[in-house]
Scaffold this active site. Structure first.
Site, PDB file in Angstrom:
ATOM      1  N   LEU A 123       1.131  -1.106   0.614  1.00 45.76           N
ATOM      2  CA  LEU A 123       0.433   0.020  -0.059  1.00 45.76           C
ATOM      3  C   LEU A 123       1.021   1.241   0.198  1.00 45.76           C
ATOM      4  O   LEU A 123      -0.023   2.461   0.707  1.00 45.76           O
ATOM      5  CB  LEU A 123      -0.894   0.056   1.553  1.00 45.76           C
ATOM      6  N   ARG A 124       2.199   0.864   0.454  1.00 47.97           N
ATOM      7  CA  ARG A 124       2.986   1.898   0.144  1.00 47.97           C
ATOM      8  C   ARG A 124       2.927   3.324  -1.400  1.00 47.97           C
ATOM      9  O   ARG A 124       2.497   4.874  -1.239  1.00 47.97           O
ATOM     10  CB  ARG A 124       4.436   2.152  -0.430  1.00 47.97           C
ATOM     11  N   ALA A 125       2.378   2.806  -2.275  1.00 45.44           N
ATOM     12  CA  ALA A 125       2.128   3.610  -3.789  1.00 45.44           C
ATOM     13  C   ALA A 125       0.154   4.597  -3.114  1.00 45.44           C
ATOM     14  O   ALA A 125       0.738   5.452  -3.804  1.00 45.44           O
ATOM     15  CB  ALA A 125       1.907   2.481  -4.852  1.00 45.44           C
TER      16      ALA A 125
END
Length: 404
Positions: free
Chosen positions: A249-251
């Site tokens: 979920l970093r993007a």
């Protein structure tokens, strides 16, 4: 006494032409430090360091610190004097490059050639804004807010995917192929080399406008009560990341922060899905998972931006501005390509002249190879099968015949 000389100005950011995507990415990283910095990929001599220095000049007074490839971790993070701590009951801290880059730009040329351990430390500090040093039970921490800008030439090797994912934005540069653009780049570089002060004065108005907008945008981003993310924006981010098949979920988090920084830069009253579409290529350029590294078909194409969400390149790069050639006179700046139309995730092989050795694998090692295919012809397949059956029957008949 030697006469005082005015410092030689750096090439102005407003003088960069043909690179709106690069300018936009640098401004967004300066507005929102939590993006984690910018990775600039491209061949040698494409003005990567010139653009980084130009950004630091806009943050004046701000330091511009270059991290050498041979630096140790202590050189980067700083070191603790244990004898002083034990004898005087105080922490003796010697600042490193991270401390010197506070409130400025930390520039890493050829970041892909740095040891992974140092890159990991840089990314941790860039994302958290705090540098922590621990040694033998003694620790020290200090604020470390800087814009991390890393450059690399893919032909010289790639960063590990885990490290690539932690760099917020990515811009892919290429050599300028338009004769008029190349001529304009060279002319601007020559004018700057001949009269740096005069060249800087000719772009002073545009530079001051960007400084003011940058200060206002950074203030808005620090204010938590401004520019909240709506459900529509969250959904737009989720769709972009799912379409790109990114891991984790970093993007999503980076894209939300980048869209907020863009809205602040443009002076918008709210964040819209159009802002998400505009920053998505910068976020997904180096994160998209695709079966074919040379294909961009998996990336969701962003819709056309509305008039209220135009990229900031227009005020940042006024018409008639020259391009930033690299600080060396014999190099030229590229025309940047939109990450949505480039080759996200493409992994360049080693140079052809570099043969296999113990230090490096052969060229193309570990890369997916293209598989050629032809159209299926049912009649031809039936004929081939029938011929094979007849040949097998004839062979059996010869084997079972009477002995001579």
């Amino acid at each position: 006494m030697s006469p005082n000389h005015d410092p030689v100005p750096v090439f102005p950011l407003t003088a960069i032409q043909g690179q709106p995507t690069l300018v936009q990415a640098l401004l967004l990283a300066a507005i929102e430090p939590q993006l984690g910095g910018v990775l600039i990929r491209g061949p040698r001599g494409t003005a990567k360091s010139t653009a980084a220095r130009a950004l630091a000049d806009l943050l004046t007074p701000a330091p511009f610190v270059t991290l050498p490839l041979g630096a140790s971790i202590e050189h980067v993070t700083g070191s603790l004097d244990l004898s002083k701590a034990l004898s005087g009951h105080e922490v003796g801290f010697a600042p490193g490059l991270i401390a010197k880059a506070h409130d400025g730009v930390l520039y890493v040329d050829e970041i892909n050639l740095l040891p992974d351990a140092i890159v990991d430390v840089l990314l941790d500090v860039a994302a958290s804004g705090i540098n922590r040093i621990e040694r033998d039970g003694i620790s020290h921490s200090h604020a470390a807010r800087f814009v991390l800008i890393g450059t690399m030439n893919p032909e010289e090797g790639m960063l590990r995917p885990q490290l690539l994912d932690r760099l917020g934005l990515c811009v892919q540069l290429d050599n300028a192929q338009d004769p008029q653009l190349r001529s304009s780049i060279v002319k601007a570089r020559l004018r700057f080399d001949q009269d740096p002060q005069g060249f800087a004065r000719s772009h002073a108005t545009g530079q001051q406008e960007i400084r003011q907008r940058l200060t206002l945008a950074r203030s808005r981003c620090r204010n938590a009560s401004e520019l909240a993310w709506s459900d529509a924006v969250h959904e737009a981010v989720a769709l972009q990341c799912i379409a790109a098949q990114v891991d984790g979920l970093r993007a999503d988090l980076v894209m939300l922060r980048a869209a907020r920084a863009l809205a602040a830069w443009q002076g918008s009253q709210s964040i819209t899905p159009a802002h998400v579409s505009e920053v998505a290529p910068l976020v997904l350029q180096h994160r998209a998972s695709q079966p074919d590294p040379g294909s961009s078909s998996q990336l969701r194409q962003p819709p056309a931006a509305t008039p209220s969400a135009q990229p900031p390149a227009t005020p940042a790069t006024p018409s008639g501005a020259g391009s930033a050639a690299r600080t060396e006179p014999d190099t030229q700046a590229p025309a940047s390509h939109s990450p949505a139309t480039r080759e996200p995730g493409a992994t360049s092989s080693l140079p052809q002249e570099a043969g296999p050795s113990l230090e490096q694998p052969p060229a193309g090692w570990g890369q997916a190879q293209a598989v050629s295919s032809t159209a299926f012809d049912a009649q031809q397949a039936d004929a081939m099968a029938q011929a094979a059956l007849e040949a097998l029957a004839a062979k059996k008949a010869r084997a079972s015949g009477p002995l001579r």
